[in-house]
Design an enzyme around this catalytic site. Structure first.
Site, PDB file in Angstrom:
ATOM      1  CG  ASP A   1       1.984  13.753  17.280  1.00  0.00           C
ATOM      2  OD1 ASP A   1       1.754  13.388  18.450  1.00  0.00           O
ATOM      3  OD2 ASP A   1       2.698  13.111  16.483  1.00  0.00           O
TER       4      ASP A   1
ATOM      5  CB  SER B   1      -0.930  -0.009   1.217  1.00  0.00           C
ATOM      6  OG  SER B   1      -0.196  -0.225   2.409  1.00  0.00           O
TER       7      SER B   1
HETATM    8  P1  FAD Z   1      -1.905   6.244  20.583  1.00  0.00           P
HETATM    9  O1  FAD Z   1      -2.042   4.821  20.195  1.00  0.00           O
HETATM   10  O2  FAD Z   1      -3.015   6.876  21.349  1.00  0.00           O
HETATM   11  O3  FAD Z   1      -0.543   6.349  21.441  1.00  0.00           O
HETATM   12  C1  FAD Z   1       0.051   7.605  21.740  1.00  0.00           C
HETATM   13  C2  FAD Z   1       0.855   7.502  23.039  1.00  0.00           C
HETATM   14  O4  FAD Z   1      -0.041   7.367  24.151  1.00  0.00           O
HETATM   15  C3  FAD Z   1       1.794   6.308  23.120  1.00  0.00           C
HETATM   16  O5  FAD Z   1       2.919   6.700  23.877  1.00  0.00           O
HETATM   17  C4  FAD Z   1       0.990   5.263  23.878  1.00  0.00           C
HETATM   18  O6  FAD Z   1       1.812   4.354  24.587  1.00  0.00           O
HETATM   19  C5  FAD Z   1       0.145   6.119  24.804  1.00  0.00           C
HETATM   20  N1  FAD Z   1      -1.201   5.594  25.012  1.00  0.00           N
HETATM   21  C6  FAD Z   1      -2.005   5.011  24.089  1.00  0.00           C
HETATM   22  N2  FAD Z   1      -3.190   4.688  24.610  1.00  0.00           N
HETATM   23  C7  FAD Z   1      -3.165   5.101  25.910  1.00  0.00           C
HETATM   24  C8  FAD Z   1      -4.120   5.061  26.956  1.00  0.00           C
HETATM   25  N3  FAD Z   1      -5.327   4.565  26.769  1.00  0.00           N
HETATM   26  N4  FAD Z   1      -3.756   5.586  28.168  1.00  0.00           N
HETATM   27  C9  FAD Z   1      -2.523   6.130  28.351  1.00  0.00           C
HETATM   28  N5  FAD Z   1      -1.582   6.187  27.382  1.00  0.00           N
HETATM   29  C10 FAD Z   1      -1.893   5.675  26.173  1.00  0.00           C
HETATM   30  N6  FAD Z   1      -0.417  11.833  12.640  1.00  0.00           N
HETATM   31  C11 FAD Z   1      -1.287  12.736  12.135  1.00  0.00           C
HETATM   32  O7  FAD Z   1      -1.496  13.787  12.743  1.00  0.00           O
HETATM   33  N7  FAD Z   1      -1.941  12.498  10.944  1.00  0.00           N
HETATM   34  C12 FAD Z   1      -1.780  11.360  10.244  1.00  0.00           C
HETATM   35  O8  FAD Z   1      -2.391  11.173   9.189  1.00  0.00           O
HETATM   36  C13 FAD Z   1      -0.882  10.375  10.763  1.00  0.00           C
HETATM   37  N8  FAD Z   1      -0.697   9.193  10.136  1.00  0.00           N
HETATM   38  C14 FAD Z   1       0.087   8.233  10.708  1.00  0.00           C
HETATM   39  C15 FAD Z   1       0.190   6.982  10.097  1.00  0.00           C
HETATM   40  C16 FAD Z   1       0.966   5.974  10.655  1.00  0.00           C
HETATM   41  C17 FAD Z   1       1.028   4.624   9.988  1.00  0.00           C
HETATM   42  C18 FAD Z   1       1.711   6.242  11.847  1.00  0.00           C
HETATM   43  C19 FAD Z   1       2.605   5.179  12.440  1.00  0.00           C
HETATM   44  C20 FAD Z   1       1.625   7.476  12.449  1.00  0.00           C
HETATM   45  C21 FAD Z   1       0.808   8.482  11.910  1.00  0.00           C
HETATM   46  N9  FAD Z   1       0.658   9.728  12.513  1.00  0.00           N
HETATM   47  C22 FAD Z   1      -0.207  10.657  11.988  1.00  0.00           C
HETATM   48  C23 FAD Z   1       1.412  10.058  13.731  1.00  0.00           C
HETATM   49  C24 FAD Z   1       0.627   9.748  15.015  1.00  0.00           C
HETATM   50  O9  FAD Z   1      -0.553  10.508  15.061  1.00  0.00           O
HETATM   51  C25 FAD Z   1       1.530  10.081  16.199  1.00  0.00           C
HETATM   52  O10 FAD Z   1       2.594   9.170  16.271  1.00  0.00           O
HETATM   53  C26 FAD Z   1       0.833  10.240  17.537  1.00  0.00           C
HETATM   54  O11 FAD Z   1       1.769  10.783  18.468  1.00  0.00           O
HETATM   55  C27 FAD Z   1       0.342   8.944  18.141  1.00  0.00           C
HETATM   56  O12 FAD Z   1      -0.725   8.439  17.476  1.00  0.00           O
HETATM   57  P2  FAD Z   1      -1.266   6.958  17.825  1.00  0.00           P
HETATM   58  O13 FAD Z   1      -2.482   6.742  17.039  1.00  0.00           O
HETATM   59  O14 FAD Z   1      -0.174   5.976  17.712  1.00  0.00           O
HETATM   60  O15 FAD Z   1      -1.628   7.194  19.377  1.00  0.00           O
END
Ligand code: FAD
Length: 282
Positions: free
Chosen positions: A103, A9
């Protein structure tokens, strides 16, 4: 070696200008000839690209014969905004979503955020739309930059799977062992969803170094030193990058990775060169 059973993809970002958008569509048409499983399009956390992401996904879906998946992040967006967007995508026939926390840009408050973590968003999507969407989530073989330790990060990843994620795409990395170790550890927690490595082709050292610093991806010393030595010799950087990343991709696929997701940065050439080195054909 054939990797015909693996899924490929490509990821794009929505552009600000008409010219950039035209280029994106041309790249997408070129990549479509290789029949990837899907294209995805990023989302600016807080909704900064809400319309552009939507329009790009719809145009990809309409004009290029490859399913398109919007990214959607929950920080900075209210439940009402997310609900509306989900309904728009569902009604438009979109079937896959990449669900993220996002973020927020510095200075932008969390005020509108009702969902704070990606597992909350996955739960919300399931509650709002049932099984309509295939939900992708993010994984971090080298740990999310804010994670306290690997155990916490693995447990939080497992929550996303439990909330209903179907598969995951990783942050990019340049060290295959980190991916294999992450997968091994998460399987021990009983999480079975496919975890597809996210692949960042190397084309420009200074941009890559900046971006890697921000997202917590380590550039191994032997790669960094060599890229630095090339200075602004972009042909050598690209040739070296292609070789190093192709080798890592082969290692990943041979070692059981279910496919590859390319961070194209809206360019076809570097991702395609790697794909072709792996035996991919149009
Ligand atoms: P989460 O899974 O919520 O994790 C974030 C942090 O919080 C981690 O340290 C985790 O350990 C912690 N955490 C998770 N759940 C909990 C909980 N319930 N309680 C306490 N702590 C918790 N960013 C954008 O803005 N736009 C995009 O389109 C985008 N696309 C991406 C695509 C991919 C494939 C990847 C890998 C990243 C992408 N990102 C994007 C970046 C991403 O948004 C950031 O890395 C962000 O900081 C974390 O998102 P996440 O969904 O992994 O968060």
């Amino acid at each position: 070696m054939s990797f015909a059973d693996k899924s490929f993809s490509f990821e794009f970002f929505p552009t600000k200008t008409e010219a950039g958008h035209e280029k994106l569509m041309a790249v997408a048409r070129q990549l479509a000839a290789y029949q990837p499983e899907f294209f995805s399009c990023t989302y600016g956390a807080g909704g900064s690209t809400r319309d552009r992401t939507f329009d790009t996904v719809m145009q990809l879906e309409r004009e290029v014969q490859v399913p398109a998946a919007p990214h959607l992040s929950c920080v900075g967006d209210s439940k009402a905004e997310l609900r509306q967007l989900l309904a728009q995508y569902r009604d438009a026939g979109i079937k896959r979503i990449v669900a993220l926390r996002g973020d927020l840009p510095s200075g932008m408050g969390m005020a509108a955020s009702e969902l704070r973590h990606a597992n909350d968003l996955v739960e919300f999507i399931r509650a709002e739309t049932g099984d309509h969407f295939h939900i992708e989530v993010a994984a971090y073989p080298e740990m999310h930059p804010q994670a306290r330790n690997l155990e916490d990060d693995l447990a939080h990843f497992a929550r996303k799977a439990k909330a209903g994620a179907d598969s995951a795409i990783t942050q990019y990395f340049f060290n295959a062992d980190s991916y294999f170790y992450f997968v091994e550890r998460i399987r021990k927690l009983g999480v079975e969803i496919p975890i597809v490595p996210g692949i960042m082709p190397i084309t420009n050292y200074s941009k890559l170094a900046r971006f890697s610093e921000a997202c917590g991806a380590e550039i191994p010393r032997w790669i960094r030193k060599q890229l630095e030595a090339y200075n602004d010799d972009s042909a050598s950087i690209q040739a070296f990058g292609e070789e190093v990343i192709s080798r890592m991709c082969e290692q990943l696929l041979v070692g059981g990775a279910p496919g590859l997701h390319f961070y194209t940065l809206n360019q076809a050439q570097a991702s395609l060169a790697i794909w072709k080195n792996l035996g991919g054909a149009a």
